[in-house]
Scaffold this motif. Structure first.
Motif, PDB file in Angstrom:
ATOM      1  N   UNK A  99       0.810  -1.215   0.000  1.00 18.41           N
ATOM      2  CA  UNK A  99       0.000   0.000   0.000  1.00 18.41           C
ATOM      3  C   UNK A  99       0.845   1.267   0.000  1.00 18.41           C
ATOM      4  N   UNK A 100       2.141   1.134   0.282  1.00 13.98           N
ATOM      5  CA  UNK A 100       3.040   2.284   0.180  1.00 13.98           C
ATOM      6  C   UNK A 100       4.259   1.906  -0.646  1.00 13.98           C
ATOM      7  N   UNK A 101       4.851   2.911  -1.271  1.00 17.89           N
ATOM      8  CA  UNK A 101       6.090   2.722  -2.008  1.00 17.89           C
ATOM      9  C   UNK A 101       6.934   3.974  -1.814  1.00 17.89           C
ATOM     10  N   UNK A 102       8.231   3.780  -1.599  1.00 17.84           N
ATOM     11  CA  UNK A 102       9.168   4.901  -1.496  1.00 17.84           C
ATOM     12  C   UNK A 102       9.864   5.044  -2.832  1.00 17.84           C
ATOM     13  N   UNK A 103       9.843   6.258  -3.370  1.00 16.31           N
ATOM     14  CA  UNK A 103      10.460   6.489  -4.677  1.00 16.31           C
ATOM     15  C   UNK A 103      11.517   7.585  -4.569  1.00 16.31           C
ATOM     16  N   UNK A 104      12.566   7.446  -5.352  1.00  9.63           N
ATOM     17  CA  UNK A 104      13.649   8.435  -5.425  1.00  9.63           C
ATOM     18  C   UNK A 104      14.012   8.650  -6.884  1.00  9.63           C
ATOM     19  N   UNK A 105      13.113   9.251  -7.652  1.00 12.77           N
ATOM     20  CA  UNK A 105      13.399   9.409  -9.076  1.00 12.77           C
ATOM     21  C   UNK A 105      14.504  10.439  -9.314  1.00 12.77           C
ATOM     22  N   UNK A 106      15.186  10.296 -10.444  1.00 14.47           N
ATOM     23  CA  UNK A 106      16.244  11.247 -10.817  1.00 14.47           C
ATOM     24  C   UNK A 106      15.728  12.279 -11.810  1.00 14.47           C
ATOM     25  N   UNK A 107      14.499  12.081 -12.277  1.00 19.62           N
ATOM     26  CA  UNK A 107      13.833  13.057 -13.133  1.00 19.62           C
ATOM     27  C   UNK A 107      12.337  12.996 -12.849  1.00 19.62           C
ATOM     28  N   UNK A 108      11.612  13.997 -13.292  1.00 12.79           N
ATOM     29  CA  UNK A 108      10.177  14.040 -13.037  1.00 12.79           C
ATOM     30  C   UNK A 108       9.531  12.755 -13.548  1.00 12.79           C
ATOM     31  N   UNK A 109       8.755  12.091 -12.668  1.00 10.71           N
ATOM     32  CA  UNK A 109       8.178  10.780 -12.974  1.00 10.71           C
ATOM     33  C   UNK A 109       6.731  10.737 -12.501  1.00 10.71           C
ATOM     34  N   UNK A 110       5.911  10.057 -13.282  1.00  9.38           N
ATOM     35  CA  UNK A 110       4.503   9.843 -12.924  1.00  9.38           C
ATOM     36  C   UNK A 110       4.351   8.440 -12.330  1.00  9.38           C
ATOM     37  N   UNK A 111       3.397   8.304 -11.417  1.00 10.27           N
ATOM     38  CA  UNK A 111       3.153   7.016 -10.759  1.00 10.27           C
ATOM     39  C   UNK A 111       1.659   6.723 -10.740  1.00 10.27           C
ATOM     40  N   UNK A 112       1.345   5.424 -10.797  1.00 11.48           N
ATOM     41  CA  UNK A 112      -0.020   4.939 -10.635  1.00 11.48           C
ATOM     42  C   UNK A 112       0.066   3.534 -10.056  1.00 11.48           C
ATOM     43  N   UNK A 113      -1.088   2.984  -9.649  1.00 15.69           N
ATOM     44  CA  UNK A 113      -1.119   1.632  -9.097  1.00 15.69           C
ATOM     45  C   UNK A 113      -2.234   0.847  -9.783  1.00 15.69           C
ATOM     46  N   UNK A 114      -1.961  -0.434 -10.024  1.00 12.87           N
ATOM     47  CA  UNK A 114      -2.936  -1.355 -10.594  1.00 12.87           C
ATOM     48  C   UNK A 114      -3.426  -2.253  -9.470  1.00 12.87           C
ATOM     49  N   UNK A 115      -4.750  -2.308  -9.272  1.00 17.04           N
ATOM     50  CA  UNK A 115      -5.361  -3.127  -8.223  1.00 17.04           C
ATOM     51  C   UNK A 115      -6.104  -4.263  -8.913  1.00 17.04           C
TER      52      UNK A 115
END
Length: 168
Positions: free
Chosen positions: A107-123
């Motif tokens: 239910x959580x994710x830690x992200x450290x992108x190096x450039x602008x990034x979009x995120x979504x989740x598939x349930x």
């Protein structure tokens, strides 16, 4: 049809070998052959219970501006579906091509992108007669850290003022 499997209601105007249903609650169904003209009536068929489950739903939060090298936590809130359900996080640089994030299934994710990034989740759920559901999209915008320097005299005379200014 029946809501309890005991008391039956004739579905007015429903004839033929197939019907389209859209129940909003668990409903029991059975069929019976009836003839017109001469009397003939078969016994009712077996009873089919059609369970209604909530459709899968998911939304995510988090995202926003971050400095290069920063970490951001994204959170998913999922409900509905049936069977074993799972979340798979995905990322995209352009919003069109999406890639699963390896190991990102909670239910959580830690992200450290190096450039602008979009995120979504598939349930998705194993008993998913309702299918899988994609969440909304959040974006983590990466800003480079400002470079600050202080040019100026490296040597000053004792007791005399000197002006130091920073530049960005």
């Amino acid at each position: 049809s029946s809501t309890n499997g005991t008391t039956w209601t004739l579905m007015a105007g429903v004839t033929g070998r197939q019907i389209r249903i859209a129940p909003i609650a668990t409903t029991f169904y059975r069929a019976q052959a009836l003839c017109s003209g001469t009397f003939c009536s078969g016994s009712p068929s077996n009873v089919l219970q059609v369970a209604v489950v909530p459709a899968p739903s998911i939304s995510i939060s988090g995202g926003g501006p971050s400095c290069m090298g920063g970490t951001m936590v994204l959170t998913a809130s999922a409900s509905g579906g049936s069977g074993q359900c799972a979340i798979q996080w995905q990322s995209s640089l352009d919003g069109n091509s999406w890639t699963n994030i390896p190991g990102a299934s909670g239910t959580t994710v830690s992200v450290s992108p190096t450039q602008t990034t979009r995120y979504r989740a598939l349930y998705s759920c194993s008993g998913a007669v309702c299918g899988s559901q994609l969440s909304n999209v959040v974006s983590v915008q990466i800003f480079t850290d400002p470079v600050v320097s202080i040019p100026g005299p490296r040597i000053v005379c004792r007791g005399l003022p000197a002006l130091l200014r920073s530049t960005i």
